[in-house]
Design an enzyme around this catalytic site. Structure first.
Site, mmCIF file in Angstrom:
data_model
loop_
_atom_site.group_PDB
_atom_site.id
_atom_site.type_symbol
_atom_site.label_atom_id
_atom_site.label_comp_id
_atom_site.label_asym_id
_atom_site.label_seq_id
_atom_site.Cartn_x
_atom_site.Cartn_y
_atom_site.Cartn_z
ATOM 1 C CG ASP A 296 -7.516 3.755 2.190
ATOM 2 O OD1 ASP A 296 -8.425 3.258 1.489
ATOM 3 O OD2 ASP A 296 -7.497 4.962 2.515
ATOM 4 C CE LYS B 178 -1.811 1.979 3.600
ATOM 5 N NZ LYS B 178 -2.570 2.317 4.824
#
Length: 324
Positions: free
Chosen positions: A210, A192
């Site tokens: 997220d 991420k």
């Protein structure tokens, strides 16, 4: 001398004639229950068919279950949602303040388990003290801890950002690498964080999964996966690679402003006709407007130094740390 027969009474027939001279009398006379020498037996009453109750109707047919969405239909719907979001948030951007890849990777690591606003209020002092990776790598850990304390988990985060600063200094000449396989080797950096850096510091497409992104794509039935890597793969197959970075910004912006986890503002949502979960939140337009956040609700954003396009759209900068 002949005897006149006794007139029998038959239930349902009335007084029977003395002699079987009529059809009714003959029928009653010949009935086994009234033959001479036998006791009168009542005739069984005729059964009248019961009237049908007006409520007794044929059972209603069950509505056929909706057909599952085809792959082609899913792709079209997903891309239409993104187009609508692009019109709603033409100023979408990463909500961390940064001036270079080093600042972005550090800020992204600090954003774990806290808000972007809190990170943006904290990093100015951190980067003023340690403007380059080599400065942070040689810092006193206790001083770093004190500076980043407002972001929470400050000891673990100090270890991560000082560790990645040391690797950048020793193995990459003080520069942040622009390859995924190199970024994920840095302490505290996962896929991420790597995609945030690649997409926004290097212009290389990536999907940032997220909590907001994962929640919304499941709510929209783009995927049922919960593992971030599987979500990334499933959603990535619905869009051209060139759209991945901005898609991430659009979805995250929408999740933070309108499509909240507990009380989504369905009545103020621009993609309501395309959303399978419409109705989970407030559908009254006036009540839904009160749930909007940041620039959509007339409130300050998360960046202290937002892009000009955000300010031009009516967005407000965030207040610095400690301001009322």
């Amino acid at each position: 001398m002949s005897r006149t027969p006794v007139r029998p009474q038959v239930e349902g027939v009335g007084a029977v004639p003395a002699h079987p001279d009529s059809a009714v009398g003959e029928q009653a006379w010949n009935h086994p229950s009234v033959r001479p020498g036998k006791a009168v037996q009542p005739m069984p009453a005729k059964k009248t068919p019961a009237a049908k109750s007006p409520a007794a109707k044929a059972p209603a047919r069950k509505k056929a279950a909706p057909k599952p969405e085809s792959r082609v239909a899913l792709v079209r719907r997903a891309r239409k949602i993104d187009r609508e979001l692009a019109e709603t948030y033409p100023y979408a951007h990463p909500e961390l303040d940064f001036e270079n890849a080093y600042q972005l990777v550090v800020a992204t690591v600090l954003s774990a388990q806290t808000t972007d606003l809190r990170v943006n209020q904290t990093t100015p002092a951190l980067f003023a003290a340690y403007p380059a990776p080599e400065d942070l790598a040689a810092a006193n850990p206790e001083k770093v801890e004190e500076l980043i304390r407002p972001t929470g988990f400050f000891r673990a985060k100090t270890k991560s950002i000082m560790g990645l600063a040391k690797v950048l200094t020793e193995e990459f000449g003080g520069e942040v690498p622009g390859r995924l396989e190199d970024l994920v080797k840095l302490p505290g950096v996962g896929r991420k964080t790597a995609f945030v850096v690649l997409g926004n510091a290097f212009g290389r497409p990536g999907i940032t999964v997220d909590t907001h992104f994962g929640r919304l794509v499941r709510r929209w039935k783009w995927t049922e996966e919960t593992d971030p890597d599987k979500v990334e793969k499933a959603v990535g197959e619905l869009f051209p690679k060139s759209q991945w970075t901005m898609l991430s910004h659009h979805v995250i912006f929408h999740g933070r402003r309108i499509c909240h986890a507990r009380k989504p503002a369905c009545g103020a949502c621009p993609i309501a006709p395309l959303c399978p979960a419409y109705g989970e939140g407030e559908t009254d337009p006036e009540k839904a407007k009160k749930l909007l956040k940041y620039e959509k609700g007339g409130l300050p954003g998360q960046r202290l130094k937002p892009p000009q396009s955000y300010l031009d759209a009516g967005g407000l900068p965030a207040p610095p740390l400690g301001s009322s």
